[in-house]
Scaffold this motif. Sequence first.
Motif, short mmCIF file in Angstrom:
data_model
loop_
_atom_site.label_atom_id
_atom_site.label_comp_id
_atom_site.label_asym_id
_atom_site.label_seq_id
_atom_site.Cartn_x
_atom_site.Cartn_y
_atom_site.Cartn_z
N GLU A 9 10.91 20.03 122.96
CA GLU A 9 9.47 20.25 123.06
C GLU A 9 8.73 19.70 121.84
N LYS A 10 9.33 19.82 120.67
CA LYS A 10 8.71 19.27 119.46
C LYS A 10 8.66 17.74 119.52
N SER A 11 9.69 17.13 120.07
CA SER A 11 9.69 15.68 120.24
C SER A 11 8.59 15.27 121.23
N ARG A 14 5.29 15.46 119.47
CA ARG A 14 5.08 14.27 118.62
C ARG A 14 4.59 13.10 119.47
N ILE A 53 2.02 23.35 122.23
CA ILE A 53 2.02 24.08 120.95
C ILE A 53 2.23 25.57 121.20
N ILE A 56 5.91 26.20 122.28
CA ILE A 56 6.82 26.09 121.14
C ILE A 56 6.73 27.34 120.27
N GLU A 60 9.79 29.89 119.55
CA GLU A 60 10.24 30.14 118.19
C GLU A 60 10.15 31.62 117.84
#
Length: 103
Positions: A9-11, A14, A53, A56, A60
Motif C-alpha cells: 500500500e505504501k508503494s 508513492r 493514507i 495504511i 499500522e
Amino acid sequence: MVKDLIMSEKSYLRDLHMITKVFREQIQRLELASHTELDSIFSNINDITELTITLIGSLEDTLEMSEDGQVTAIGSCFEELAEAEEFEVYEKYARDVLNSHSR
C-alpha cells in the motif's frame, strides 16, 4: 502478511503521489489543460490518495496494537471503510476512466 500488505500500500501511495506531483500538478501549473480536462484525465486521484493514507494508518495502528505471536486481525480496517462507503472513490474512478471523455 500484514507487513507485506502495508508495504504494498505504501508503494501504491508513492505511485499516486508521483502521478499527482509529476503529471497532474505540472499540467495544471503550465496550464496545458482546463480544469474539466484535468478531471477527465486524473478523475478523483486525490480522493484515492486520501483513502490509501487512511487505510495504511488503520493497518499500522492495528499491527501496533496486536501482541507478538498473535494473529493480526485486519478485517475490521476494511469493514470500517466499507461501512463508511469510502471505497466508493474507486467506483467513481472506474466510471471516469471508462468514460469516452477520458480517452
